[in-house]
Design a protein around this motif. Structure first.
Motif, PDB file in Angstrom:
ATOM      1  N   SER A  45       0.837  -1.193   0.000  1.00 33.38           N
ATOM      2  CA  SER A  45       0.000   0.000   0.000  1.00 33.38           C
ATOM      3  C   SER A  45       0.874   1.246   0.000  1.00 33.38           C
ATOM      4  N   ALA A  46       2.100   1.124   0.511  1.00 38.40           N
ATOM      5  CA  ALA A  46       3.025   2.256   0.481  1.00 38.40           C
ATOM      6  C   ALA A  46       3.396   2.594  -0.961  1.00 38.40           C
ATOM      7  N   ALA A  47       3.589   1.580  -1.784  1.00 36.60           N
ATOM      8  CA  ALA A  47       3.920   1.815  -3.199  1.00 36.60           C
ATOM      9  C   ALA A  47       2.754   2.519  -3.887  1.00 36.60           C
ATOM     10  N   PHE A  48       1.547   2.052  -3.605  1.00 35.90           N
ATOM     11  CA  PHE A  48       0.369   2.668  -4.200  1.00 35.90           C
ATOM     12  C   PHE A  48       0.262   4.132  -3.780  1.00 35.90           C
ATOM     13  N   ALA A  49       0.406   4.395  -2.485  1.00 36.56           N
ATOM     14  CA  ALA A  49       0.293   5.765  -1.974  1.00 36.56           C
ATOM     15  C   ALA A  49       1.369   6.660  -2.582  1.00 36.56           C
ATOM     16  N   LYS A  50       2.577   6.150  -2.734  1.00 31.58           N
ATOM     17  CA  LYS A  50       3.656   6.934  -3.321  1.00 31.58           C
ATOM     18  C   LYS A  50       3.351   7.268  -4.777  1.00 31.58           C
ATOM     19  N   LEU A  51       2.863   6.309  -5.522  1.00 34.07           N
ATOM     20  CA  LEU A  51       2.521   6.547  -6.923  1.00 34.07           C
ATOM     21  C   LEU A  51       1.396   7.569  -7.050  1.00 34.07           C
ATOM     22  N   MET A  52       0.411   7.479  -6.187  1.00 36.85           N
ATOM     23  CA  MET A  52      -0.689   8.450  -6.211  1.00 36.85           C
ATOM     24  C   MET A  52      -0.160   9.852  -5.891  1.00 36.85           C
ATOM     25  N   LYS A  53       0.691   9.953  -4.892  1.00 36.54           N
ATOM     26  CA  LYS A  53       1.258  11.258  -4.524  1.00 36.54           C
ATOM     27  C   LYS A  53       2.126  11.798  -5.655  1.00 36.54           C
ATOM     28  N   ASP A  54       2.935  10.938  -6.241  1.00 38.00           N
ATOM     29  CA  ASP A  54       3.778  11.355  -7.364  1.00 38.00           C
ATOM     30  C   ASP A  54       2.915  11.843  -8.531  1.00 38.00           C
ATOM     31  N   SER A  55       1.817  11.145  -8.791  1.00 35.64           N
ATOM     32  CA  SER A  55       0.950  11.550  -9.900  1.00 35.64           C
ATOM     33  C   SER A  55       0.343  12.921  -9.640  1.00 35.64           C
ATOM     34  N   GLN A  56      -0.043  13.184  -8.413  1.00 42.82           N
ATOM     35  CA  GLN A  56      -0.594  14.500  -8.071  1.00 42.82           C
ATOM     36  C   GLN A  56       0.449  15.591  -8.263  1.00 42.82           C
ATOM     37  N   ALA A  57       1.670  15.314  -7.848  1.00 45.53           N
ATOM     38  CA  ALA A  57       2.739  16.301  -7.998  1.00 45.53           C
ATOM     39  C   ALA A  57       3.012  16.566  -9.482  1.00 45.53           C
ATOM     40  N   GLN A  58       3.024  15.513 -10.279  1.00 44.39           N
ATOM     41  CA  GLN A  58       3.268  15.685 -11.714  1.00 44.39           C
ATOM     42  C   GLN A  58       2.124  16.471 -12.365  1.00 44.39           C
ATOM     43  N   ALA A  59       0.896  16.147 -12.010  1.00 49.78           N
ATOM     44  CA  ALA A  59      -0.254  16.865 -12.571  1.00 49.78           C
ATOM     45  C   ALA A  59      -0.231  18.337 -12.164  1.00 49.78           C
ATOM     46  N   ALA A  60       0.163  18.614 -10.936  1.00 47.87           N
ATOM     47  CA  ALA A  60       0.229  19.994 -10.462  1.00 47.87           C
ATOM     48  C   ALA A  60       1.250  20.800 -11.260  1.00 47.87           C
ATOM     49  N   LYS A  61       2.244  20.124 -11.809  1.00 42.09           N
ATOM     50  CA  LYS A  61       3.267  20.790 -12.630  1.00 42.09           C
ATOM     51  C   LYS A  61       2.909  20.742 -14.115  1.00 42.09           C
ATOM     52  N   GLY A  62       1.725  20.232 -14.430  1.00 35.80           N
ATOM     53  CA  GLY A  62       1.303  20.170 -15.828  1.00 35.80           C
ATOM     54  C   GLY A  62       1.915  19.016 -16.593  1.00 35.80           C
ATOM     55  N   ARG A  63       2.497  18.082 -15.916  1.00 37.14           N
ATOM     56  CA  ARG A  63       3.122  16.913 -16.542  1.00 37.14           C
ATOM     57  C   ARG A  63       2.133  15.747 -16.524  1.00 37.14           C
ATOM     58  N   TYR A  64       1.128  15.861 -17.368  1.00 39.55           N
ATOM     59  CA  TYR A  64       0.034  14.894 -17.323  1.00 39.55           C
ATOM     60  C   TYR A  64       0.427  13.515 -17.842  1.00 39.55           C
ATOM     61  N   SER A  65       1.320  13.438 -18.796  1.00 42.64           N
ATOM     62  CA  SER A  65       1.770  12.122 -19.282  1.00 42.64           C
ATOM     63  C   SER A  65       2.502  11.369 -18.176  1.00 42.64           C
ATOM     64  N   GLN A  66       3.344  12.084 -17.422  1.00 40.13           N
ATOM     65  CA  GLN A  66       4.046  11.445 -16.306  1.00 40.13           C
ATOM     66  C   GLN A  66       3.056  11.051 -15.210  1.00 40.13           C
ATOM     67  N   ALA A  67       2.071  11.900 -14.977  1.00 38.30           N
ATOM     68  CA  ALA A  67       1.045  11.571 -13.986  1.00 38.30           C
ATOM     69  C   ALA A  67       0.294  10.315 -14.415  1.00 38.30           C
ATOM     70  N   ALA A  68      -0.060  10.239 -15.691  1.00 37.03           N
ATOM     71  CA  ALA A  68      -0.779   9.060 -16.201  1.00 37.03           C
ATOM     72  C   ALA A  68       0.073   7.807 -16.074  1.00 37.03           C
ATOM     73  N   SER A  69       1.365   7.923 -16.307  1.00 32.73           N
ATOM     74  CA  SER A  69       2.263   6.780 -16.176  1.00 32.73           C
ATOM     75  C   SER A  69       2.292   6.273 -14.733  1.00 32.73           C
ATOM     76  N   ALA A  70       2.420   7.187 -13.788  1.00 29.76           N
ATOM     77  CA  ALA A  70       2.412   6.796 -12.372  1.00 29.76           C
ATOM     78  C   ALA A  70       1.080   6.151 -12.004  1.00 29.76           C
ATOM     79  N   LEU A  71      -0.001   6.703 -12.530  1.00 27.50           N
ATOM     80  CA  LEU A  71      -1.322   6.155 -12.219  1.00 27.50           C
ATOM     81  C   LEU A  71      -1.527   4.782 -12.844  1.00 27.50           C
TER      82      LEU A  71
END
Length: 163
Positions: A45-71
């Motif tokens: 669940s830690a891996a899942f939470a980290k990926l979700m947090k990373d995706s939010q950070a990427q989306a906040a920076k406008g990096r939607y492809s990276q966010a989608a990859s993490a998701l």
């Protein structure tokens, strides 16, 4: 007068073109790019939470492809997590990958039928694709679930134009 299109320039409630992604929110300090971070133990669940947090950070920076990859990775860890599918749909929509966004939004709506945002995304994609009847159906579902939601007034206006 020039004819007006029923396709919105932006998804209801956003300034982003054809996007259902809300304006970036304040997030915790942004981690290093996803590729530079070591991957936590798969399946945890830690891996899942980290990926979700990373995706939010990427989306906040406008990096939607990276966010989608993490998701995508997060979904592999928890395939029945509606929030992950919904966030994936938003990131894919922002990336211009409407077909993938549609699939993810449909999955989110199956996993959580009360996910109004999923129906908003589905309606937006169908509208952009010119699939009027399906767009109307999805927007109607959105309004049934969120009649007084942030985007409800604009969705009602779109429905009047589509009908």
């Amino acid at each position: 007068a020039a004819p007006t299109s029923a396709v919105p320039a932006a998804v209801p409630g956003t300034a982003a073109p054809r996007s259902a992604v809300p304006a970036p929110r304040a997030v915790d300090p942004v981690p290093e790019p996803i590729a530079a971070n070591p991957m936590p133990t798969a399946g945890s669940s830690a891996a899942f939470a980290k990926l979700m947090k990373d995706s939010q950070a990427q989306a906040a920076k406008g990096r939607y492809s990276q966010a989608a990859s993490a998701l995508s990775k997060a979904i592999k860890l928890q395939p029945k997590n509606a929030d992950a599918h919904l966030a994936h749909a938003e990131a894919l929509l922002e990336s211009g990958k409407d077909d993938g966004a549609l699939r993810s939004a449909q999955t989110a709506s199956r996993l959580r039928p009360s996910a109004a945002k999923a129906h908003l995304i589905i309606g937006t994609i169908y509208q952009v694709k010119g699939r009027k009847a399906e767009a109307i159906d999805a927007y109607d579902k959105f309004l049934k679930l969120a009649p007084n939601g942030r985007d409800s007034t604009e969705v009602r206006s779109i429905l009047q134009r589509l009908r």
